[in-house]
Design a protein around this motif. Structure first.
Motif, PDB file in Angstrom:
ATOM      1  N   PHE A  64      14.312 -10.506 -42.288  1.00 23.41           N
ATOM      2  CA  PHE A  64      14.539 -11.132 -41.039  1.00 23.41           C
ATOM      3  C   PHE A  64      13.723 -12.365 -41.242  1.00 23.41           C
ATOM      4  O   PHE A  64      14.209 -13.582 -40.643  1.00 23.41           O
ATOM      5  CB  PHE A  64      13.852 -10.351 -39.781  1.00 23.41           C
ATOM      6  N   GLY A  65      12.801 -12.621 -41.782  1.00 27.98           N
ATOM      7  CA  GLY A  65      12.165 -13.984 -41.993  1.00 27.98           C
ATOM      8  C   GLY A  65      12.221 -14.511 -43.319  1.00 27.98           C
ATOM      9  O   GLY A  65      11.598 -15.504 -43.911  1.00 27.98           O
ATOM     10  N   PRO A  82      15.918 -18.213 -40.170  1.00 35.59           N
ATOM     11  CA  PRO A  82      14.920 -19.419 -40.734  1.00 35.59           C
ATOM     12  C   PRO A  82      15.417 -20.472 -41.059  1.00 35.59           C
ATOM     13  O   PRO A  82      14.747 -21.604 -40.933  1.00 35.59           O
ATOM     14  CB  PRO A  82      14.857 -18.304 -41.983  1.00 35.59           C
ATOM     15  N   ARG A  83      16.904 -20.662 -41.450  1.00 31.65           N
ATOM     16  CA  ARG A  83      17.184 -22.088 -41.914  1.00 31.65           C
ATOM     17  C   ARG A  83      17.364 -22.933 -40.377  1.00 31.65           C
ATOM     18  O   ARG A  83      17.052 -24.039 -40.437  1.00 31.65           O
ATOM     19  CB  ARG A  83      18.775 -21.766 -42.319  1.00 31.65           C
ATOM     20  N   ARG A  84      17.782 -22.256 -39.425  1.00 37.06           N
ATOM     21  CA  ARG A  84      17.728 -23.166 -38.098  1.00 37.06           C
ATOM     22  C   ARG A  84      16.257 -23.304 -37.674  1.00 37.06           C
ATOM     23  O   ARG A  84      15.891 -24.286 -37.411  1.00 37.06           O
ATOM     24  CB  ARG A  84      18.363 -22.167 -37.102  1.00 37.06           C
ATOM     25  N   MET A  85      15.335 -22.519 -37.993  1.00 34.86           N
ATOM     26  CA  MET A  85      14.027 -22.956 -37.619  1.00 34.86           C
ATOM     27  C   MET A  85      13.514 -24.079 -38.582  1.00 34.86           C
ATOM     28  O   MET A  85      12.900 -24.900 -38.237  1.00 34.86           O
ATOM     29  CB  MET A  85      12.797 -21.652 -38.002  1.00 34.86           C
ATOM     30  N   ASN A  94      10.348 -29.411 -30.982  1.00 31.35           N
ATOM     31  CA  ASN A  94       8.973 -28.589 -30.862  1.00 31.35           C
ATOM     32  C   ASN A  94       9.225 -27.258 -30.005  1.00 31.35           C
ATOM     33  O   ASN A  94       8.805 -26.094 -30.364  1.00 31.35           O
ATOM     34  CB  ASN A  94       7.703 -29.117 -30.532  1.00 31.35           C
ATOM     35  N   GLU A  95       9.688 -27.511 -28.910  1.00 28.63           N
ATOM     36  CA  GLU A  95      10.023 -26.437 -28.062  1.00 28.63           C
ATOM     37  C   GLU A  95      10.836 -25.404 -28.575  1.00 28.63           C
ATOM     38  O   GLU A  95      10.772 -24.108 -28.468  1.00 28.63           O
ATOM     39  CB  GLU A  95      10.719 -27.025 -26.915  1.00 28.63           C
ATOM     40  N   ALA A  99      10.033 -21.426 -29.525  1.00 24.68           N
ATOM     41  CA  ALA A  99      10.785 -20.283 -28.932  1.00 24.68           C
ATOM     42  C   ALA A  99      11.106 -19.478 -30.402  1.00 24.68           C
ATOM     43  O   ALA A  99      11.205 -18.177 -30.152  1.00 24.68           O
ATOM     44  CB  ALA A  99      11.897 -20.772 -28.306  1.00 24.68           C
ATOM     45  N   PHE A 100      11.653 -20.092 -31.232  1.00 24.19           N
ATOM     46  CA  PHE A 100      12.192 -19.342 -32.698  1.00 24.19           C
ATOM     47  C   PHE A 100      10.966 -18.652 -32.938  1.00 24.19           C
ATOM     48  O   PHE A 100      11.146 -17.279 -33.390  1.00 24.19           O
ATOM     49  CB  PHE A 100      13.024 -20.002 -33.319  1.00 24.19           C
ATOM     50  N   SER A 101      10.000 -19.049 -33.151  1.00 26.30           N
ATOM     51  CA  SER A 101       8.584 -18.447 -33.711  1.00 26.30           C
ATOM     52  C   SER A 101       8.288 -17.125 -32.826  1.00 26.30           C
ATOM     53  O   SER A 101       7.907 -16.351 -33.261  1.00 26.30           O
ATOM     54  CB  SER A 101       7.688 -19.414 -33.692  1.00 26.30           C
TER      55      SER A 101
END
Length: 127
Positions: A64-65, A82-85, A94-95, A99-101
């Motif tokens: 997943f990570g 992870p690629r999107r993050m 940052n928002e 949220a992804f984190s």
């Protein structure tokens, strides 16, 4: 790609799980005429269901990570979490990065809460 990334740790855990199977029941089944496949499915896998489930969930957490392996091999237009993050982090959003984190941490934490009782149960059963 993710399977190749997760295989070393998951393979080691599975080896330890399967090596800890009691030889008495395997020997008894062999003397009764059970084939290798029957012994694998009906004795080894059934006795270790909680530990194998925990191993699967550990692989899920690792996959997943995962970013390093998929960063170079996925074609354009296909994004994993992870690629999107990574893209959002470098563009300064940052928002969405927060949220992804939070979602990523929540999934990993809840999966770890599922793994813990499974591994404790397998340890208590002698697996």
């Amino acid at each position: 790609v993710v399977a190749a990334f997760c295989w070393p740790l998951v393979g080691l855990i599975m080896y330890c799980i399967l090596a800890g199977t009691g030889t008495d029941s395997l020997e008894h089944a062999r003397m009764e005429g059970a084939s290798r496949f029957t012994r694998l499915v009906r004795i080894v896998l059934v006795q270790n269901i909680p530990a194998i489930s925990g191993c699967f969930l550990i692989a899920l957490i690792l996959g997943f990570g995962e970013l390093s392996a998929s960063q170079m091999v996925l074609p354009a237009g296909i994004d994993t979490v992870p690629r999107r993050m990574l893209g959002l982090l470098h563009s300064g959003v940052n928002e969405l990065t927060a949220a992804f984190s939070i979602v990523n941490f929540s999934v990993i934490f809840l999966t770890a809460l599922l793994v813990w009782p499974l591994l404790r149960k397998s340890r208590r059963n002698g697996g």
